[in-house]
Design a protein around this motif. Structure first.
Motif, PDB file in Angstrom:
ATOM      1  N   THR A   1      42.201  32.582  46.399  1.00  0.00           N
ATOM      2  CA  THR A   1      43.184  32.602  47.487  1.00  0.00           C
ATOM      3  C   THR A   1      42.458  32.906  48.791  1.00  0.00           C
ATOM      4  O   THR A   1      41.695  33.878  48.870  1.00  0.00           O
ATOM      5  CB  THR A   1      44.267  33.662  47.230  1.00  0.00           C
ATOM      6  OG1 THR A   1      44.878  33.403  45.960  1.00  0.00           O
ATOM      7  CG2 THR A   1      45.332  33.615  48.308  1.00  0.00           C
ATOM      8  N   TYR A   2      42.710  32.060  49.803  1.00  0.00           N
ATOM      9  CA  TYR A   2      42.030  32.210  51.091  1.00  0.00           C
ATOM     10  C   TYR A   2      43.051  31.986  52.196  1.00  0.00           C
ATOM     11  O   TYR A   2      43.730  30.956  52.223  1.00  0.00           O
ATOM     12  CB  TYR A   2      40.882  31.214  51.193  1.00  0.00           C
ATOM     13  CG  TYR A   2      40.211  31.153  52.543  1.00  0.00           C
ATOM     14  CD1 TYR A   2      39.765  32.304  53.180  1.00  0.00           C
ATOM     15  CD2 TYR A   2      40.007  29.927  53.175  1.00  0.00           C
ATOM     16  CE1 TYR A   2      39.141  32.247  54.416  1.00  0.00           C
ATOM     17  CE2 TYR A   2      39.376  29.855  54.404  1.00  0.00           C
ATOM     18  CZ  TYR A   2      38.950  31.022  55.025  1.00  0.00           C
ATOM     19  OH  TYR A   2      38.337  30.962  56.255  1.00  0.00           O
ATOM     20  N   ALA A   3      43.178  32.960  53.095  1.00  0.00           N
ATOM     21  CA  ALA A   3      44.197  32.897  54.153  1.00  0.00           C
ATOM     22  C   ALA A   3      43.536  33.045  55.519  1.00  0.00           C
ATOM     23  O   ALA A   3      43.478  34.147  56.081  1.00  0.00           O
ATOM     24  CB  ALA A   3      45.246  33.980  53.941  1.00  0.00           C
TER      25      ALA A   3
ATOM     26  N   MET B   1      37.904  36.253  50.436  1.00  0.00           N
ATOM     27  CA  MET B   1      38.539  35.489  49.366  1.00  0.00           C
ATOM     28  C   MET B   1      39.019  36.444  48.279  1.00  0.00           C
ATOM     29  O   MET B   1      38.352  37.429  47.977  1.00  0.00           O
ATOM     30  CB  MET B   1      37.553  34.493  48.751  1.00  0.00           C
ATOM     31  CG  MET B   1      37.003  33.462  49.708  1.00  0.00           C
ATOM     32  SD  MET B   1      35.905  32.305  48.843  1.00  0.00           S
ATOM     33  CE  MET B   1      34.420  33.287  48.666  1.00  0.00           C
TER      34      MET B   1
ATOM     35  N   VAL C   1      41.269  31.232  40.072  1.00  0.00           N
ATOM     36  CA  VAL C   1      42.156  30.949  41.196  1.00  0.00           C
ATOM     37  C   VAL C   1      41.611  31.710  42.400  1.00  0.00           C
ATOM     38  O   VAL C   1      41.421  32.931  42.344  1.00  0.00           O
ATOM     39  CB  VAL C   1      43.608  31.378  40.916  1.00  0.00           C
ATOM     40  CG1 VAL C   1      44.479  31.095  42.139  1.00  0.00           C
ATOM     41  CG2 VAL C   1      44.157  30.653  39.696  1.00  0.00           C
TER      42      VAL C   1
ATOM     43  N   VAL D   1      50.232  27.308  50.016  1.00  0.00           N
ATOM     44  CA  VAL D   1      51.483  27.969  49.643  1.00  0.00           C
ATOM     45  C   VAL D   1      52.603  27.528  50.588  1.00  0.00           C
ATOM     46  O   VAL D   1      52.443  27.524  51.811  1.00  0.00           O
ATOM     47  CB  VAL D   1      51.322  29.502  49.682  1.00  0.00           C
ATOM     48  CG1 VAL D   1      52.663  30.197  49.444  1.00  0.00           C
ATOM     49  CG2 VAL D   1      50.300  29.953  48.646  1.00  0.00           C
TER      50      VAL D   1
ATOM     51  N   ASN E   1      45.742  23.685  47.013  1.00  0.00           N
ATOM     52  CA  ASN E   1      47.143  23.705  47.433  1.00  0.00           C
ATOM     53  C   ASN E   1      47.289  24.642  48.624  1.00  0.00           C
ATOM     54  O   ASN E   1      46.411  25.470  48.898  1.00  0.00           O
ATOM     55  CB  ASN E   1      48.059  24.180  46.305  1.00  0.00           C
ATOM     56  CG  ASN E   1      48.139  23.173  45.169  1.00  0.00           C
ATOM     57  OD1 ASN E   1      47.995  21.975  45.383  1.00  0.00           O
ATOM     58  ND2 ASN E   1      48.355  23.665  43.960  1.00  0.00           N
TER      59      ASN E   1
ATOM     60  N   THR F   1      40.682  35.552  41.090  1.00  0.00           N
ATOM     61  CA  THR F   1      41.156  36.053  39.800  1.00  0.00           C
ATOM     62  C   THR F   1      40.725  35.076  38.714  1.00  0.00           C
ATOM     63  O   THR F   1      40.609  33.873  38.954  1.00  0.00           O
ATOM     64  CB  THR F   1      42.683  36.211  39.777  1.00  0.00           C
ATOM     65  OG1 THR F   1      43.292  34.951  40.099  1.00  0.00           O
ATOM     66  CG2 THR F   1      43.135  37.254  40.776  1.00  0.00           C
TER      67      THR F   1
ATOM     68  N   VAL G   1      47.951  29.715  53.630  1.00  0.00           N
ATOM     69  CA  VAL G   1      47.382  30.390  52.457  1.00  0.00           C
ATOM     70  C   VAL G   1      46.931  29.304  51.483  1.00  0.00           C
ATOM     71  O   VAL G   1      47.753  28.641  50.847  1.00  0.00           O
ATOM     72  CB  VAL G   1      48.402  31.331  51.792  1.00  0.00           C
ATOM     73  CG1 VAL G   1      47.786  31.980  50.555  1.00  0.00           C
ATOM     74  CG2 VAL G   1      48.870  32.393  52.780  1.00  0.00           C
ATOM     75  N   PHE G   2      45.618  29.094  51.415  1.00  0.00           N
ATOM     76  CA  PHE G   2      45.058  28.103  50.502  1.00  0.00           C
ATOM     77  C   PHE G   2      44.909  28.725  49.112  1.00  0.00           C
ATOM     78  O   PHE G   2      44.410  29.844  48.969  1.00  0.00           O
ATOM     79  CB  PHE G   2      43.686  27.629  50.981  1.00  0.00           C
ATOM     80  CG  PHE G   2      43.713  26.815  52.237  1.00  0.00           C
ATOM     81  CD1 PHE G   2      43.983  25.457  52.183  1.00  0.00           C
ATOM     82  CD2 PHE G   2      43.473  27.402  53.470  1.00  0.00           C
ATOM     83  CE1 PHE G   2      44.008  24.693  53.341  1.00  0.00           C
ATOM     84  CE2 PHE G   2      43.496  26.648  54.637  1.00  0.00           C
ATOM     85  CZ  PHE G   2      43.770  25.294  54.567  1.00  0.00           C
ATOM     86  N   THR G   3      45.335  28.002  48.095  1.00  0.00           N
ATOM     87  CA  THR G   3      45.071  28.399  46.707  1.00  0.00           C
ATOM     88  C   THR G   3      44.216  27.312  46.080  1.00  0.00           C
ATOM     89  O   THR G   3      44.590  26.135  46.079  1.00  0.00           O
ATOM     90  CB  THR G   3      46.365  28.594  45.903  1.00  0.00           C
ATOM     91  OG1 THR G   3      47.168  27.427  46.014  1.00  0.00           O
ATOM     92  CG2 THR G   3      47.130  29.798  46.414  1.00  0.00           C
TER      93      THR G   3
END
Length: 526
Positions: free
Chosen positions: A395-397, A380, A393, A333, A331, A383, A348-350
């Motif tokens: 998260t990569y921005a 990265m 999960v 954000v 996804n 969590t 922001v990729f989740t």
């Protein structure tokens, strides 16, 4: 005056001995009490006068000292050194008298009858009672692997001891030395597992201890990942294997090879073998997680072997029916993202990973590549669900330039099953809205406002007005890009349902000093 000694070994059963008085006034027994070394004798002196009056002394005791008793403590052996290696041995005197000068000799050989000397005996200049001393013997630098040694205390019979039968101690050593490692496999006493350290694995000489354990933490880790422990050769219960170095401060420098012999006639093992589900698993103490290893099966020997990571020393043979990698969902954000969509310059990729067997966070279960370039782990944020260990999960921005981009995701579960997914996206490089509408239109009670932004809007303001220009409802969205939907329930700010009629939507999007304004007409018809 008549004298008599009353004596006992336990203060329950008492014996009598006649006593006589010496010229210096002391009383002594008429005969000796002969008891074993280490015994304790309790006694009293009873004096009887001519008138029959008795006088009893206080209770006294005497300890019969034991002679020295020398032996080598087989559990004390340590190996140390790099260029020059020494085997250290603790010699103990458990007797209650000191031992004088004696010699200690070291031999090698599987049996005492054919042992060979490993050098000149070492001379010890005595040991006090109930004390010990540590000796060091030079050890040949090229001798590694499984070695049997014999330590002979008082090798020249120089000390008269309480027990002359315990002077020889046999010790089975598993040795790793620099330049050779263990020089091949070292097998457990039960021959159900082995460990092999390569030549560059240790910086200094060490002794290996091989063992088994199975506790609540290991069992729960297996249950969490739906793993079935399999019976090792000769065993009927679940177990894990481990090895330790005598120098606990020393870290291995190379991966070890480990192996477990399994029971080829075990029905559970056969069931997992038929589905290619038998593996060795390494235990991560910190995360309390099992991780599958790339396992080689020798079905003729009934042997499973694998490379064990440097930081792992505990492993087990288990079966798993899971042959699928983790599910992967991506996804972005602030937008309803699908592969190929437009995203902002700083999306922001989740990334959501899920697997029924679990994911070991310490084993790098996910890796990313942006435009065919690996993404560093520190870029990265990861969590994990700490209770089940079955989801992650990420998260990569990144910061993207205008144009087309690809993001490749590779995910691995605890069984080593891998899933991959690649998504593409495009950065338009211009701030504009390419579509804006609501559906359905006209609407009865609810409608969805949908729009598509080519770049990230710091703020989007959706305001609804009557035909007379009165503002009746507003909503603010922040940090949105690409295709976005917002559901309106057809009510005003006070929650009142709107009457049938025509209304207007004012759309305002802002990014820095850039601003987009659009007005759309919508109708409510019930």
């Amino acid at each position: 005056m008549h004298g008599e000694f009353r004596w006992s070994l336990n203060q329950v059963a008492w014996n009598s001995l006649a006593a006589v008085q010496t010229v210096d006034g002391l009383w002594k027994s008429t005969e000796a009490v002969k008891k074993a070394e280490g015994s304790r004798i309790y006694y009293r002196l009873l004096l009887t006068g001519t008138g029959g009056k008795e006088l009893m002394s206080d209770l006294m005791q005497v300890n019969i000292l034991s002679r020295p008793d020398l032996y080598a403590d087989g559990s004390s052996l340590t190996l140390s050194g790099a260029e020059q290696i020494f085997l250290s041995i603790t010699i103990k005197n458990t007797g209650s008298t000191a031992a004088g000068t004696f010699s200690v000799a070291l031999y090698q050989g599987e049996e005492q009858m054919n042992w060979t000397s490993m050098g000149a005996p070492v001379t010890v200049k005595g040991i006090a009672a109930q004390s010990d001393t540590t000796l060091s013997f030079p050890w040949p630098s090229g001798r590694a692997g499984r070695q049997t040694v014999w330590i002979q205390s008082d090798a020249l019979a120089q000390v008269e001891e309480t027990n002359e039968t315990n002077n020889i101690t046999k010790a089975l050593l598993r040795i790793a030395v620099p330049g050779q490692g263990t020089a091949g496999m070292v097998v457990s006493d039960q021959a159900d597992m082995f460990v092999e350290l390569p030549s560059a694995a240790v910086a200094s000489a060490n002794l290996l201890t091989l063992g088994r354990r199975w506790n609540q933490s290991l069992r729960q880790g297996a249950e969490r990942s739906s793993l079935t422990p399999l019976a090792a050769g000769g065993l009927t219960t679940a177990t894990a294997f481990f090895f330790t170095l005598s120098d606990t401060t020393l870290a291995l420098k190379k991966e070890s090879t480990v192996g477990v012999y399994y029971q080829r006639d075990d029905t559970t093992t056969q069931r997992f073998l038929n589905m290619d589900g038998v593996r060795l698993y390494a235990w991560n103490e910190e995360s309390a997680t099992w991780s599958g290893l790339a396992t080689t099966l020798d079905r003729a020997k009934g042997l499973a072997s694998a490379k064990l990571p440097i930081s792992r020393t505990c492993f087990a043979l288990m079966g798993s029916a899971d042959d699928s990698g983790p599910s992967v969902q991506v996804n972005v954000v602030g937008q309803n993202f699908v592969s190929g969509d437009v995203v902002g310059k700083q999306p922001v990729f989740t990334i959501f990973l899920q697997d029924s067997s679990g994911l070991d966070l310490s084993a790098a279960p996910v890796s990313l590549s942006l435009d065919q370039q690996p993404v560093a782990v520190e870029r990265m944020a990861v969590t994990q669900d700490q209770e089940t260990r079955r989801s992650l999960v990420v998260t990569y921005a990144p910061e993207l330039s205008a144009g087309d981009h690809s993001l490749h995701i590779s995910a691995k579960d605890v069984n080593g099953n891998v899933s991959t997914l690649e998504v593409t996206c495009r950065v338009a490089g211009v701030f504009e809205v390419t579509s804006l509408a609501n559906h359905p239109n006209p609407f009865v009670r609810e409608t969805t406002v949908a729009f598509f932004l080519q770049d990230t809007a710091e703020e989007v303001d959706l305001s609804f007005y009557t035909v007379s220009g009165r503002r009746i409802r507003g909503e603010k969205l922040f940090g949105v890009t690409g295709y976005v939907e917002w559901d309106w329930d057809g009510r005003d700010e006070d929650g009142r349902e709107l009457a049938n009629g025509v209304y207007y939507l004012k759309f305002v999007a802002r990014s820095g000093d850039k601003k987009i304004e659009r007005i759309e007409k919508l109708a409510k018809l019930e």
